[in-house]
Write a protein that holds these residues in place. Structure first.
Motif, PDB file in Angstrom:
ATOM      1  N   ALA A   1     -10.944  -3.272   1.448  1.00 54.99           N
ATOM      2  CA  ALA A   1     -10.514  -1.904   1.781  1.00 54.99           C
ATOM      3  C   ALA A   1     -11.495  -0.871   1.244  1.00 54.99           C
ATOM      4  N   PRO A   2     -11.799   0.122   2.050  1.00 50.67           N
ATOM      5  CA  PRO A   2     -12.628   1.214   1.545  1.00 50.67           C
ATOM      6  C   PRO A   2     -11.800   2.087   0.600  1.00 50.67           C
ATOM      7  N   GLY A   3     -12.481   2.830  -0.243  1.00 53.54           N
ATOM      8  CA  GLY A   3     -11.764   3.752  -1.125  1.00 53.54           C
ATOM      9  C   GLY A   3     -11.264   3.072  -2.385  1.00 53.54           C
ATOM     10  N   ASP A   4     -10.231   3.655  -2.956  1.00 53.62           N
ATOM     11  CA  ASP A   4      -9.706   3.201  -4.243  1.00 53.62           C
ATOM     12  C   ASP A   4      -8.731   2.043  -4.024  1.00 53.62           C
ATOM     13  N   ARG A   5      -9.237   0.836  -4.189  1.00 53.79           N
ATOM     14  CA  ARG A   5      -8.399  -0.333  -3.906  1.00 53.79           C
ATOM     15  C   ARG A   5      -7.229  -0.437  -4.885  1.00 53.79           C
ATOM     16  N   LEU A   6      -7.469  -0.051  -6.130  1.00 54.57           N
ATOM     17  CA  LEU A   6      -6.369  -0.126  -7.102  1.00 54.57           C
ATOM     18  C   LEU A   6      -5.237   0.818  -6.698  1.00 54.57           C
ATOM     19  N   ALA A   7      -5.601   1.996  -6.199  1.00 57.89           N
ATOM     20  CA  ALA A   7      -4.561   2.934  -5.757  1.00 57.89           C
ATOM     21  C   ALA A   7      -3.814   2.375  -4.547  1.00 57.89           C
ATOM     22  N   LEU A   8      -4.563   1.743  -3.652  1.00 61.51           N
ATOM     23  CA  LEU A   8      -3.920   1.124  -2.488  1.00 61.51           C
ATOM     24  C   LEU A   8      -2.957   0.020  -2.919  1.00 61.51           C
ATOM     25  N   LEU A   9      -3.410  -0.777  -3.874  1.00 64.84           N
ATOM     26  CA  LEU A   9      -2.552  -1.869  -4.350  1.00 64.84           C
ATOM     27  C   LEU A   9      -1.317  -1.319  -5.057  1.00 64.84           C
ATOM     28  N   ASP A  10      -1.486  -0.221  -5.795  1.00 67.12           N
ATOM     29  CA  ASP A  10      -0.320   0.401  -6.450  1.00 67.12           C
ATOM     30  C   ASP A  10       0.682   0.873  -5.402  1.00 67.12           C
ATOM     31  N   GLU A  11       0.142   1.475  -4.355  1.00 65.83           N
ATOM     32  CA  GLU A  11       1.040   1.977  -3.317  1.00 65.83           C
ATOM     33  C   GLU A  11       1.758   0.817  -2.619  1.00 65.83           C
ATOM     34  N   LEU A  12       0.980  -0.229  -2.350  1.00 65.45           N
ATOM     35  CA  LEU A  12       1.588  -1.408  -1.738  1.00 65.45           C
ATOM     36  C   LEU A  12       2.661  -1.998  -2.651  1.00 65.45           C
ATOM     37  N   ALA A  13       2.352  -2.077  -3.958  1.00 66.09           N
ATOM     38  CA  ALA A  13       3.301  -2.675  -4.907  1.00 66.09           C
ATOM     39  C   ALA A  13       4.598  -1.874  -4.957  1.00 66.09           C
ATOM     40  N   ALA A  14       4.479  -0.557  -4.922  1.00 65.95           N
ATOM     41  CA  ALA A  14       5.681   0.281  -4.965  1.00 65.95           C
ATOM     42  C   ALA A  14       6.530   0.049  -3.715  1.00 65.95           C
ATOM     43  N   ASP A  15       5.869  -0.056  -2.583  1.00 63.60           N
ATOM     44  CA  ASP A  15       6.583  -0.307  -1.324  1.00 63.60           C
ATOM     45  C   ASP A  15       7.229  -1.695  -1.341  1.00 63.60           C
ATOM     46  N   LEU A  16       6.488  -2.662  -1.902  1.00 56.89           N
ATOM     47  CA  LEU A  16       6.988  -4.040  -1.987  1.00 56.89           C
ATOM     48  C   LEU A  16       8.285  -4.119  -2.790  1.00 56.89           C
ATOM     49  N   GLU A  17       8.327  -3.387  -3.910  1.00 61.80           N
ATOM     50  CA  GLU A  17       9.499  -3.447  -4.795  1.00 61.80           C
ATOM     51  C   GLU A  17      10.785  -3.050  -4.075  1.00 61.80           C
ATOM     52  N   LEU A  18      10.644  -2.214  -3.044  1.00 62.59           N
ATOM     53  CA  LEU A  18      11.838  -1.754  -2.326  1.00 62.59           C
ATOM     54  C   LEU A  18      12.610  -2.916  -1.709  1.00 62.59           C
ATOM     55  N   ILE A  19      11.896  -3.997  -1.446  1.00 67.42           N
ATOM     56  CA  ILE A  19      12.576  -5.160  -0.847  1.00 67.42           C
ATOM     57  C   ILE A  19      13.675  -5.667  -1.766  1.00 67.42           C
ATOM     58  N   TRP A  20      13.404  -5.684  -3.063  1.00 63.44           N
ATOM     59  CA  TRP A  20      14.393  -6.239  -4.005  1.00 63.44           C
ATOM     60  C   TRP A  20      15.316  -5.172  -4.573  1.00 63.44           C
TER      61      TRP A  20
ATOM     62  N   PHE B   1       5.298 -12.594  -5.387  1.00 64.03           N
ATOM     63  CA  PHE B   1       4.696 -11.506  -4.610  1.00 64.03           C
ATOM     64  C   PHE B   1       3.983 -10.531  -5.548  1.00 64.03           C
ATOM     65  N   ARG B   2       4.655 -10.219  -6.652  1.00 61.48           N
ATOM     66  CA  ARG B   2       4.020  -9.335  -7.646  1.00 61.48           C
ATOM     67  C   ARG B   2       2.727  -9.952  -8.172  1.00 61.48           C
ATOM     68  N   ARG B   3       2.767 -11.251  -8.376  1.00 59.68           N
ATOM     69  CA  ARG B   3       1.574 -11.912  -8.922  1.00 59.68           C
ATOM     70  C   ARG B   3       0.391 -11.836  -7.960  1.00 59.68           C
ATOM     71  N   LEU B   4       0.671 -12.002  -6.679  1.00 57.76           N
ATOM     72  CA  LEU B   4      -0.433 -11.906  -5.715  1.00 57.76           C
ATOM     73  C   LEU B   4      -1.067 -10.521  -5.747  1.00 57.76           C
ATOM     74  N   VAL B   5      -0.237  -9.512  -5.868  1.00 61.08           N
ATOM     75  CA  VAL B   5      -0.781  -8.147  -5.958  1.00 61.08           C
ATOM     76  C   VAL B   5      -1.603  -8.025  -7.243  1.00 61.08           C
ATOM     77  N   GLN B   6      -1.064  -8.574  -8.315  1.00 59.69           N
ATOM     78  CA  GLN B   6      -1.748  -8.489  -9.609  1.00 59.69           C
ATOM     79  C   GLN B   6      -3.107  -9.205  -9.569  1.00 59.69           C
ATOM     80  N   ALA B   7      -3.164 -10.328  -8.851  1.00 59.41           N
ATOM     81  CA  ALA B   7      -4.442 -11.052  -8.719  1.00 59.41           C
ATOM     82  C   ALA B   7      -5.485 -10.145  -8.093  1.00 59.41           C
ATOM     83  N   ASN B   8      -5.065  -9.408  -7.094  1.00 62.43           N
ATOM     84  CA  ASN B   8      -6.027  -8.542  -6.413  1.00 62.43           C
ATOM     85  C   ASN B   8      -6.389  -7.325  -7.237  1.00 62.43           C
ATOM     86  N   ARG B   9      -5.466  -6.879  -8.076  1.00 57.31           N
ATOM     87  CA  ARG B   9      -5.847  -5.831  -9.049  1.00 57.31           C
ATOM     88  C   ARG B   9      -6.909  -6.397  -9.979  1.00 57.31           C
ATOM     89  N   GLN B  10      -6.653  -7.601 -10.462  1.00 61.40           N
ATOM     90  CA  GLN B  10      -7.591  -8.211 -11.409  1.00 61.40           C
ATOM     91  C   GLN B  10      -8.974  -8.381 -10.781  1.00 61.40           C
TER      92      GLN B  10
END
Ligand SMILES: CC(C)=CCC/C(C)=C/CC/C(C)=C/COP(=O)(O)OP(=O)(O)O
Length: 381
Positions: free
Chosen positions: A70-89, A116-125
């Motif tokens: 992804a272009p731009g701030d990938r960590l910010a994108l992942l944060d946004e994705l993670a917040a959206d993901l949490e809504l599922i639970w 699911f959280r771990r996969l996001v965390q892997a990509n943050r890492q």
């Protein structure tokens, strides 16, 4: 972990300046989804199961694509994705179409949030860690990047017991390691090294050696060592084939066989992957998969697998532990436990880490030997 921390290159201009709009990559992934189905989601599976696996796959692809491209701030994108993901639970309504599709699967299969959280965390890492000091650090990364996939798959089939999870973790970590070892050159070109720095040092290998067009004897010995360790891990997880049934068993044999074929391809390349990733030809992959499946039919394997599952469960919970049994010599393990070492240059294949005097070690405890699945028929070599 004491890895070298660095942003992956200079920030690239965002396609959507000032925003972290996920809509475009999401739509791209969704549009691509019909052509990119999860390999296990064969047409032979019931439609609902296939849909669930594809929902997982599309989610995984989205997270990976953000983390890798992804272009731009990938960590910010992942944060946004993670917040959206949490809504599922949390009972909310996710914004992303990928997550809305995933929510259906999560509810239908009662999947927990953790993988699911771990996969996001892997990509943050991935955005901040480009080197791993120790094997334990690398395996820990795999518990984020690879193990969750097996756990999700088991969850979709309603088979996520502790014993199966423990075996699945080993398979997934080994598959991820095999992929990293095949891709040493590509990863280095991207500024990453997924071979433990402690092993580079122990085998007298520098980063410059990894950037050479052809592997030196030291690099080959290093990689023979890494391949053997991954192979041991894969063998430890292989009894999972016996702990699932039906078409999932075929798929599991395919994953185990595919991993063995990948490691074997490295061996057949004389442990030189610097000119490009050694890949197993499809017939060889099929032969390894068939061997793993045939092995599962041998009487007594199911009981042995249950014992192996119990053993690994007793020794690990959520991630491979760090105790260290000895393994076979790298060449023997890579050749399917037959003792055929493969053409590693300069003679002796090390079974010890230079300078440490320790036997070649895996970071996970071995399950009961009867459950290991190391035989590969002659035709598969
Ligand atoms: C139950 C069970 C054992 C199922 C097996 C599921 C399975 C196929 C796991 C693969 C794990 C793996 C290598 C992930 C890396 O993904 P990637 O290729 O996207 O690698 P990257 O993150 O490095 O891009």
């Amino acid at each position: 972990m004491t890895a070298i921390d660095a942003r992956t290159g200079p920030p690239r201009p965002s396609a959507h300046p000032g925003t972290t709009d996920l809509t475009t990559p999401t739509e791209q992934v969704l549009l691509a989804a019909p052509a990119e189905n999860f390999p296990v989601a064969s047409r032979l599976l019931p439609a609902a199961t296939r849909d669930h696996l594809n929902a997982l796959y599309v989610f995984g692809r989205l997270v990976d694509d953000i983390g890798d491209e992804a272009p731009g701030d990938r960590l910010a994108l992942l944060d946004e994705l993670a917040a959206d993901l949490e809504l599922i639970w949390s009972g909310g309504e996710p914004k992303l179409p990928v997550h809305r599709r995933l929510a259906h699967t999560v509810r239908a299969c009662d999947l927990p949030a953790e993988p699911f959280r771990r996969l996001v965390q892997a990509n943050r890492q991935d955005q901040i860690v480009t080197r791993y000091d120790t094997y334990e650090d690398l395996v820990q990364y795999c518990t984020l990047s690879a193990d969750p996939i097996g756990r999700m798959v088991l969850g979709v089939f309603g088979l996520a017991t502790p014993a199966r999870i423990a075996l699945s973790d080993r398979i997934c970590t080994a598959l991820q390691l095999a992929e990293h070892f095949q891709d040493v050159a590509e990863d280095l070109a991207a500024g990453r090294i997924y071979v433990p720095l402690e092993d580079l040092e122990a085998f007298g290998v520098t980063e410059t050696d990894l950037a050479a067009p052809v592997a030196s004897p030291a690099v080959r010995h290093l990689m023979a060592f890494e391949v053997a360790r991954a192979r041991t891990l894969l063998d430890q997880g292989a009894p999972l084939v016996n702990l699932v049934g039906g078409r999932l068993r075929l798929a599991m044999a395919g994953f185990v066989g595919g991993g063995r074929a990948a490691l074997d391809a490295i061996r057949r390349a004389d442990y030189d992957m610097l000119g490009g990733a050694p890949k197993a030809p499809k017939p060889r992959m099929a032969a390894f998969a068939a061997a793993a499946w045939a092995r599962s039919l041998v009487p007594g394997q199911a009981a042995a697998a249950r014992a192996a599952g119990t053993a690994v469960t007793a020794s690990s919970t959520t991630a491979p532990s760090t105790t260290a049994p000895s393994t076979t010599a790298p060449g023997a393990a890579a050749a399917g436990g037959t003792g055929s070492s493969g053409p590693v240059p300069s003679g002796t294949i090390p079974t010890t880490i230079p300078g440490r005097g320790a036997a070649v070690a895996s970071t996970v405890p071995a399950p009961a030997p009867a459950g290991s699945d190391v035989d590969v028929p002659e035709g598969a070599r």
